[in-house]
Scaffold this motif. Structure first.
Motif, PDB file in Angstrom:
ATOM      1  N   LEU A 131       3.367  -1.242 -41.406  1.00 51.99           N
ATOM      2  CA  LEU A 131       3.195  -1.857 -40.085  1.00 51.99           C
ATOM      3  C   LEU A 131       1.783  -1.615 -39.559  1.00 51.99           C
ATOM      4  O   LEU A 131       1.136  -2.537 -39.032  1.00 51.99           O
ATOM      5  CB  LEU A 131       4.226  -1.298 -39.106  1.00 51.99           C
ATOM      6  N   GLU A 132       1.289  -0.394 -39.684  1.00 48.38           N
ATOM      7  CA  GLU A 132      -0.067  -0.088 -39.234  1.00 48.38           C
ATOM      8  C   GLU A 132      -1.097  -0.938 -39.982  1.00 48.38           C
ATOM      9  O   GLU A 132      -2.055  -1.455 -39.385  1.00 48.38           O
ATOM     10  CB  GLU A 132      -0.363   1.395 -39.454  1.00 48.38           C
ATOM     11  N   LEU A 133      -0.890  -1.090 -41.284  1.00 40.93           N
ATOM     12  CA  LEU A 133      -1.786  -1.913 -42.093  1.00 40.93           C
ATOM     13  C   LEU A 133      -1.747  -3.367 -41.636  1.00 40.93           C
ATOM     14  O   LEU A 133      -2.794  -4.029 -41.550  1.00 40.93           O
ATOM     15  CB  LEU A 133      -1.391  -1.815 -43.567  1.00 40.93           C
ATOM     16  N   ALA A 134      -0.562  -3.866 -41.333  1.00 40.71           N
ATOM     17  CA  ALA A 134      -0.425  -5.252 -40.873  1.00 40.71           C
ATOM     18  C   ALA A 134      -1.205  -5.475 -39.585  1.00 40.71           C
ATOM     19  O   ALA A 134      -1.904  -6.490 -39.424  1.00 40.71           O
ATOM     20  CB  ALA A 134       1.047  -5.586 -40.665  1.00 40.71           C
ATOM     21  N   ILE A 135      -1.103  -4.535 -38.662  1.00 37.81           N
ATOM     22  CA  ILE A 135      -1.801  -4.677 -37.378  1.00 37.81           C
ATOM     23  C   ILE A 135      -3.312  -4.611 -37.586  1.00 37.81           C
ATOM     24  O   ILE A 135      -4.068  -5.402 -37.005  1.00 37.81           O
ATOM     25  CB  ILE A 135      -1.320  -3.588 -36.400  1.00 37.81           C
ATOM     26  N   GLU A 136      -3.766  -3.695 -38.433  1.00 38.80           N
ATOM     27  CA  GLU A 136      -5.196  -3.607 -38.715  1.00 38.80           C
ATOM     28  C   GLU A 136      -5.707  -4.868 -39.397  1.00 38.80           C
ATOM     29  O   GLU A 136      -6.807  -5.354 -39.096  1.00 38.80           O
ATOM     30  CB  GLU A 136      -5.490  -2.383 -39.584  1.00 38.80           C
ATOM     31  N   THR A 137      -4.917  -5.403 -40.321  1.00 41.70           N
ATOM     32  CA  THR A 137      -5.300  -6.633 -41.010  1.00 41.70           C
ATOM     33  C   THR A 137      -5.423  -7.785 -40.036  1.00 41.70           C
ATOM     34  O   THR A 137      -6.350  -8.601 -40.108  1.00 41.70           O
ATOM     35  CB  THR A 137      -4.260  -6.979 -42.096  1.00 41.70           C
TER      36      THR A 137
END
Length: 249
Positions: A131-137
Motif C-alpha cells: 500500500l505504501e508503495l502504491a501511494i508513493e508510485t
C-alpha cells in the motif's frame, strides 16, 4: 465514467474518511482473544453512529454487518458472527465504510492478535508496504496502472500472490465508483491520473494461490487453496497540491 471532485467535495469526503480511520484505530484497540466478530461489529457500528455518520456497509446489497471482518484465510467480506471467536495468533482484517454529508469513506487494516507467527507477521508487513508503495508510485505516475505494476513486482518478488478478482476503486457519493484499480498489470496502462480523482487503493495479498471463490453465504471470499491473506486500504485524493491520504488519523 470517472467522477472528478471539486475541492469542497474532497473536503466532505475527507470528513467521512477520517471517521473510517478513527474507527479502524478504535478497532485495533479492542481486538483481543475471546471477542466475537459479531461483538466487534456492534462496537464499530456504535462508534460510527456516535460520530454522526452511517455505516456504509450495513445493508449494502444485503450485507448484514456494519464492517467486513475477515479472519486468517478469509480474504474479504467476512460476515460478523457470534460463532467466530477471535483467537490468539489470528490475523483479522477490519474493512469499514462510513457515510457522512453525502460521501462515503472506505478503508481497511489487517491486525495481529497477540503472539502471531513470523509468517503471518511477514505477510501483513508485505501487504502494508505494498500500500505504501502504491501511494508513493501514485505521486509520480501518469497512469493508474503503474500502481498495479509496482505492487505486483514488489509482492511476487517476495514469494506472495496478488489477488486478481478484486481491487481498488473510485470513491465519492457512491461507495464504489469508476475506475476499477487492479493490483497487478503493465506500465503505462490504465486511465490517466487527473486532479480531482478520489480513489480507494487496496492491495490484497495471499500466501498461496491468487484465485478466489465465494462461499455459500454469498459474501465470504477465500482463496481456492484456503491460504492466508492480508488487506490494507486507504482513501486517496489527487489534488493540485499532490496526493492526499484522506483516511489516516
Amino acid at each position: 465514467m470517472i467522477k472528478l471532485k471539486r475541492d469542497k467535495d474532497i473536503n466532505a469526503l475527507e470528513k467521512a474518511s477520517k471517521i473510517v480511520g478513527e474507527t479502524l484505530e478504535m478497532s485495533r484497540e479492542i481486538i483481543e482473544p475471546g471477542i466475537s466478530t459479531w461483538e466487534l461489529d456492534k462496537k464499530i457500528e456504535e462508534f460510527i453512529r456516535s460520530k454522526g455518520a452511517i455505516p456504509s456497509f450495513k445493508g449494502y446489497q444485503g450485507f448484514p454487518g456494519s464492517a467486513c471482518l475477515s479472519v486468517n484465510e478469509v480474504l474479504i467480506h467476512g460476515i460478523p458472527s457470534k460463532e467466530i471467536i477471535i483467537q490468539e495468533g489470528d490475523i483479522v482484517t477490519v474493512d469499514v465504510g462510513a457515510y457522512l454529508g453525502g460521501f462515503h469513506g472506505d478503508a481497511a487494516r489487517t491486525y495481529l492478535v497477540g503472539e502471531v507467527s513470523e509468517e503471518k507477521k511477514k505477510l501483513v508487513e508485505i501487504t502494508y508496504q505494498a500500500l505504501e508503495l502504491a501511494i508513493e508510485t501514485l505521486k509520480n505516475a501518469t497512469r493508474l496502472g503503474e500502481m498495479g505494476y509496482e505492487i505486483q513486482q514488489y509482492v511476487e518478488s517476495r514469494g506472495y500472490s496478488v489477488i486478481r478478482d478484486f481491487g481498488g476503486h473510485g470513491i465519492g457519493r457512491e461507495m464504489h465508483e469508476d475506475p476499477f484499480i487492479p493490483n497487478f498489470g503493465e506500465k503505462n496502462s490504465g486511465p490517466k491520473i487527473r486532479i480531482g480523482m478520489t480513489l480507494a487503493i487496496e492491495p490484497m495479498i495471499s500466501m498461496g494461490e491468487y484465485a478466489t471463490m465465494i462461499l455459500e453465504d454469498g459474501w465470504t471470499v477465500v482463496n481456492t487453496d484456503y491460504s492466508l491473506n492480508a488487506h490494507f486500504e486507504d482513501d486517496i485524493a489527487i489534488t493540485k497540491d499532490g496526493v492526499k491520504i484522506l483516511s489516516r488519523v
